[in-house]
Scaffold this motif. Sequence first.
Motif, mmCIF file in Angstrom:
data_model
loop_
_atom_site.group_PDB
_atom_site.id
_atom_site.type_symbol
_atom_site.label_atom_id
_atom_site.label_comp_id
_atom_site.label_asym_id
_atom_site.label_seq_id
_atom_site.Cartn_x
_atom_site.Cartn_y
_atom_site.Cartn_z
ATOM 1 N N LYS A 58 0.878 -1.169 0.000
ATOM 2 C CA LYS A 58 0.000 0.000 0.000
ATOM 3 C C LYS A 58 0.910 1.213 0.000
ATOM 4 O O LYS A 58 1.726 1.384 0.899
ATOM 5 C CB LYS A 58 -0.870 -0.017 1.257
ATOM 6 N N LYS A 60 1.584 5.225 0.123
ATOM 7 C CA LYS A 60 1.049 6.546 0.491
ATOM 8 C C LYS A 60 1.949 7.559 -0.171
ATOM 9 O O LYS A 60 3.154 7.567 0.074
ATOM 10 C CB LYS A 60 1.103 6.736 2.010
ATOM 11 N N SER A 81 5.560 6.074 -0.770
ATOM 12 C CA SER A 81 6.278 5.183 0.132
ATOM 13 C C SER A 81 5.423 3.950 0.353
ATOM 14 O O SER A 81 4.244 4.046 0.676
ATOM 15 C CB SER A 81 6.521 5.890 1.460
ATOM 16 N N GLY A 82 6.000 2.790 0.182
ATOM 17 C CA GLY A 82 5.291 1.528 0.391
ATOM 18 C C GLY A 82 5.655 0.918 1.725
ATOM 19 O O GLY A 82 5.493 -0.290 1.913
ATOM 20 N N GLY A 83 6.142 1.736 2.646
ATOM 21 C CA GLY A 83 6.515 1.216 3.965
ATOM 22 C C GLY A 83 7.579 0.146 3.838
ATOM 23 O O GLY A 83 8.624 0.356 3.233
ATOM 24 N N MET A 84 7.278 -1.020 4.372
ATOM 25 C CA MET A 84 8.247 -2.108 4.393
ATOM 26 C C MET A 84 8.607 -2.593 2.990
ATOM 27 O O MET A 84 9.673 -3.167 2.791
ATOM 28 C CB MET A 84 7.652 -3.266 5.185
ATOM 29 N N GLY A 86 9.121 -0.748 0.379
ATOM 30 C CA GLY A 86 10.034 0.129 -0.341
ATOM 31 C C GLY A 86 9.306 1.345 -0.861
ATOM 32 O O GLY A 86 8.346 1.801 -0.263
ATOM 33 N N PHE A 87 9.769 1.888 -1.956
ATOM 34 C CA PHE A 87 9.079 3.039 -2.523
ATOM 35 C C PHE A 87 9.029 2.906 -4.034
ATOM 36 O O PHE A 87 9.770 2.132 -4.636
ATOM 37 C CB PHE A 87 9.748 4.359 -2.130
ATOM 38 N N LYS A 89 8.603 5.583 -7.467
ATOM 39 C CA LYS A 89 8.389 6.937 -7.945
ATOM 40 C C LYS A 89 8.435 6.926 -9.461
ATOM 41 O O LYS A 89 9.070 6.075 -10.080
ATOM 42 C CB LYS A 89 9.391 7.925 -7.357
ATOM 43 N N LEU A 113 12.127 2.021 -8.646
ATOM 44 C CA LEU A 113 11.691 1.326 -7.441
ATOM 45 C C LEU A 113 12.817 1.370 -6.428
ATOM 46 O O LEU A 113 14.001 1.469 -6.779
ATOM 47 C CB LEU A 113 11.387 -0.141 -7.747
ATOM 48 N N GLY A 114 12.436 1.293 -5.172
ATOM 49 C CA GLY A 114 13.450 1.262 -4.134
ATOM 50 C C GLY A 114 13.102 0.241 -3.086
ATOM 51 O O GLY A 114 11.938 -0.083 -2.870
ATOM 52 N N GLY A 115 14.125 -0.270 -2.395
ATOM 53 C CA GLY A 115 13.910 -1.201 -1.294
ATOM 54 C C GLY A 115 13.555 -2.592 -1.795
ATOM 55 O O GLY A 115 14.017 -3.043 -2.831
ATOM 56 N N LEU C 42 12.263 -2.723 10.240
ATOM 57 C CA LEU C 42 11.831 -1.837 9.170
ATOM 58 C C LEU C 42 13.109 -1.178 8.650
ATOM 59 O O LEU C 42 13.887 -0.629 9.437
ATOM 60 C CB LEU C 42 10.863 -0.781 9.739
ATOM 61 N N PRO C 45 14.510 2.106 2.503
ATOM 62 C CA PRO C 45 14.408 1.726 1.099
ATOM 63 C C PRO C 45 15.308 2.568 0.208
ATOM 64 O O PRO C 45 15.387 2.320 -0.994
ATOM 65 C CB PRO C 45 12.940 2.018 0.776
ATOM 66 N N VAL C 107 20.580 0.870 1.381
ATOM 67 C CA VAL C 107 19.260 0.269 1.266
ATOM 68 C C VAL C 107 19.264 -0.987 2.133
ATOM 69 O O VAL C 107 20.038 -1.902 1.880
ATOM 70 C CB VAL C 107 18.927 -0.100 -0.190
ATOM 71 N N ILE C 129 4.343 0.666 9.526
ATOM 72 C CA ILE C 129 5.223 1.794 9.832
ATOM 73 C C ILE C 129 5.519 2.558 8.561
ATOM 74 O O ILE C 129 5.893 1.972 7.539
ATOM 75 C CB ILE C 129 6.559 1.318 10.444
ATOM 76 N N GLN C 701 20.343 0.845 -5.355
ATOM 77 C CA GLN C 701 19.337 -0.185 -5.126
ATOM 78 C C GLN C 701 19.891 -1.533 -5.561
ATOM 79 O O GLN C 701 20.394 -1.673 -6.683
ATOM 80 C CB GLN C 701 18.067 0.106 -5.938
#
Lengths: 156, 166, 786
Positions: A58, A60, A81-84, A86-87, A89, A113-115, C42, C45, C107, C129, C701
């Motif tokens: 999810k 935000k 930001s997708g929280g856990m 990653g993100f 953009k 993408l990140g994370g 957590l 990223p 990361v 979170i 990344q």
Amino acid sequence: MELTGTHTLSQPPEIVWAGLFDATMLAESIPGCEDLDQTSDTTFAATVKLKIGPVSAKFKGDVELSDIVEPQSCLLSGKGSGGMAGFAKGSARVELRAENGGTILTYTADAALGGKLASLGSRLIQSTANKLANEFFTNFGEVLSRRTFSNKSRQE
Amino acid sequence: MGPGRVVNIPLELRVNGDDVAEFVEPRTSLADFLRDKLQLTGTHLGCEMGVCGACLVLLDGKPVHGCLVLAVQAAGSEVQTIEGLSESGLVADLQSAFHERNALQCGYCTPGMMMTAHRLLETDPDPDRATIRRALSGNYCRCTGYEAIVDAIATTAARRRTEAAQ
Amino acid sequence: MTDRAGHIGTPHLREGALRHLAGRGDFVSDQQLPRMVHAAFLRSPMAHGTIVSLDLDEARASAGVVAVFTAADLNPRCADWTSQLDHFVGMTSAPQNMLAAEEVLWVGHPIVMVVARTRAEAEDACDKIFVDFEELETVAGIDVALNADTPPAASGVDSNLCYKNELKTAGVDDAFANAALIVEGNFAFGRHTAVTLEPRAIIADHDPATGQLTVRHGTQTPFQFQDVYARHFGVPDHKVRVIAPDVGGSFGMKLHVYNEEMATVAAALILNRPVKFLADRLESFVTDIHAREHRIHARMAFDADGTMLAMDVDDVAPIGAFSAYPRTSVVEGNQAYRLMGAPYKMKEYRGQLTVLFQNKVQTSQYRAVGHPIACQVTEALLDRAAAELGIDPWELRARNVVPDDAYPAESATGYRFEKLSHEASLQKLRSLMDYDGLRAEQTALREKGIYRGIGLATFVEITNPGVAFYGVGGARISAQDGAVVRLTPGGEVHCAISVTEQGQGTETIIAQIVADQLGVAPSQVKVTTGDTDATPSGGAAWACRGAGIGGETALRAGRKLAERITDIAAALLQADPANLKLRDGAVVDRGTGEVRLTLAEIGRIATYRPDTLPGGVDHSLSVAQHFAPSGYPFGFTNGVQAAWIEVDTETGLVTLLKHWVVEDCGRIINPLLVDEQIRGGVVQGLGAALFEECLYDEMGQLLNGSLADYLVPMAGEMPDIVISHIETPTEDTILGAKGVGEAGTAAAGAAVLNAVNDALHPLGTRLTQTPMTPARILAALGIGQA
């Protein structure tokens, strides 16, 4: 990672343009959009649920329209930001051109993408981004048609 | 369903010949169920995506990745883990051959290797080295370099053929 | 040197392997303790940024959550750790602590720790979170890190230079100026990682009543961690117990301090109950140390008849955002540039090392540290010279290795060699592999458009390190080991020793050595390792020291006990100890072999009836003995490897047809164990040469964080490996053994790199980058893009 696309819409550029700045329209068009609030003339806050490869998240984030040349082109940028997870953009330069009473909409977009999303989904980003972009503009076209048709019906 | 409410559903199956009745969350994998609930920790986790083979168990006689099967999918089935397979004596000669050939070092991949080797020799009693290597290609080992494992399986196959001939 | 006795040199089976075959291994990842809770993290990223805000309310309210910790909660409990070794003059690194407080550096950098009833519930809470970041400029890639205008990867340092040094002999410039031939190359070696099948695992528990901290830790080096936890958390070290049970693969990766393990200890100190952290596979890829990324420009100078005169090496080694602790991230580059040309008579050398920070995960020691790099560069340039000079590659090596009768010798970089066997090894390899036969086959197949290649690689390997490695640099890493050996009341033997077992067979060889000293069977010797409460303190396992140093420790302790037992027997029998010896579980007459007293009798008397012993006799059946290497700073071993491969020029795929290793690791204690260590090591080297690379984009990344995208060697692609030995014992110890654990990895990649280039030679192209993926091979052939 870059992608481009072209869509033909039956409405003239002015109508299409107005749709791009309409919060309700965007909310119905963005795939997985759960919430979209207009925070200023050109910015929106959104919550979007997406699946990229094996990772569901999810997001935000914010969507902003800039570089505005009405009713021809603008830059749509989003960052979530997708929280856990990653993100994500991305940004898309959207251009509108009148043709045969309708509009040719072309876009040039890039996404990053990140994370966790990058580590597990980087192979899939091109195809996923393509799919999501297609879905967005297809939805957008359908909602636009429905609106225009119902407006017309009301007018008649 | 509100946030924070865990839903457990009943699960009945047979594990290593014993009847098991437990409650599990639907999202629990068979591997996690065996390890955490039943303390059968011989089944190992290496990737949780079906690539490394450390979590192989027998489900109704066929090897499956415990990490890719939900515990609830095994309802009503027979599961055999390395512990059960070892106690059955069916892999005693494989175990001896591995031991003699030093075909394991840290031991983490070994239960999965046993599962694959057992299944291979059940279906192909005379595999050549290339066939053995191919069969093992879903079992990751970082310690041995694989050759000793291939040797141990080939030795076991040869011994079984000799015994069968007698 | 002692005469060859019964159990040393025999292929005893590992008793410790049996439980694994039955699925009864005892790995930390398997262990469950009462009231144990689980940790999840957590993570950042983004590769570089500052934390603007954290929203933890939903997470705290999530089902099953016991605690949610941020840097403010945990970090004050732990003294910062800063990577430093004094002999790397000028090295710098930013202090680190458990959770990111403001700045995220890579990361995966952990920001929040959630502790919950189950790991699933901890992850559910992490899902809730949200962190707001402000992005900072990411340092990713060598050129970015080298650019003086790029801001530092970490705010705690001034630039992206961690360490820089130059080695130079007086005549190196002249050697190049007067050379008849100079060959040069630009090499790139991909970053890769250990991929142990059992990921990192730790369970920490604290009892507030006793102040006892107990840590079950899947590590090679429990004593180092006992010291780290004690000093950084302010607990006296006698109250810190570290237990390293079965470890599912380590290869150096599990030697280093990680944020998550430290955080788990901190959480236990706060919660006073067992806290477990088990990395999942993605976390392993993202947070385990990475290793071996280098960009090297190297030149090699020869005279007209093919004598290697000098090397000039410029090694750029990018690491993470800080140097690893406590062993640093500099050792990899340090060994790489010091091992260049090591097997050869080369007199002159210039080496430059530049270690750079990046916003990526930390790097550090991983099996064969630096050796594969030095070997690949040296051996590739040698092959290139052989082609230019029209000399056969084997022949060129034979002419240039340090002769077997030229010892002691010293390398151009200052390494001292006691006695190696390069010439004998090369001879043995030539016949073992049927070198001439393979060359003929290669030529015949080339006519049919089949491209096969032979690659050779001569190497040395650092083993049995003394304090020169870490101790002199100020690190609290022990170079000595200790053993307590005792005779049980029943006449059996127990040995508690500080070296550790991860499946290489340490416990087995210790049993063999002790058994030899006491005249018993190895099955009568129980060996205890891996518990700081149960054994003396020592260095444990790293840099191939278990056999050479651990073995010597066990030998001396065993001898001491043998002497004690003989003295007790002599007192009881009123005999001269010189006329007695230990054999087959008894004290026997040295001349006739007649049994005088069994060990069981001695055990019974000394334990239950010490009153029957004559006065003044020391009846303690336990002896302690420590050993630290003296003499040579390192116990070098040597060997040579060869690869026979085929390249498919349409697909770029390499088939590994066969591999050979001739290895000289000194006195072999157990040939079965040694050979499998070599095979495992070779396959790890092959993985790096052909498959393994951690791929990053320019934003730092990691793009391939799963086994689907990071390729590891599997059985179907690996060759059979033929092994032969030469034994040149070291005189530094009674045992004469050296190490062997990293030898396979040291030269396998070089052999394959040379083999691929040998195969492609007629097509006028070569590779200088690993891994040699099909895309890169095709690109070298002018097909497609790498």
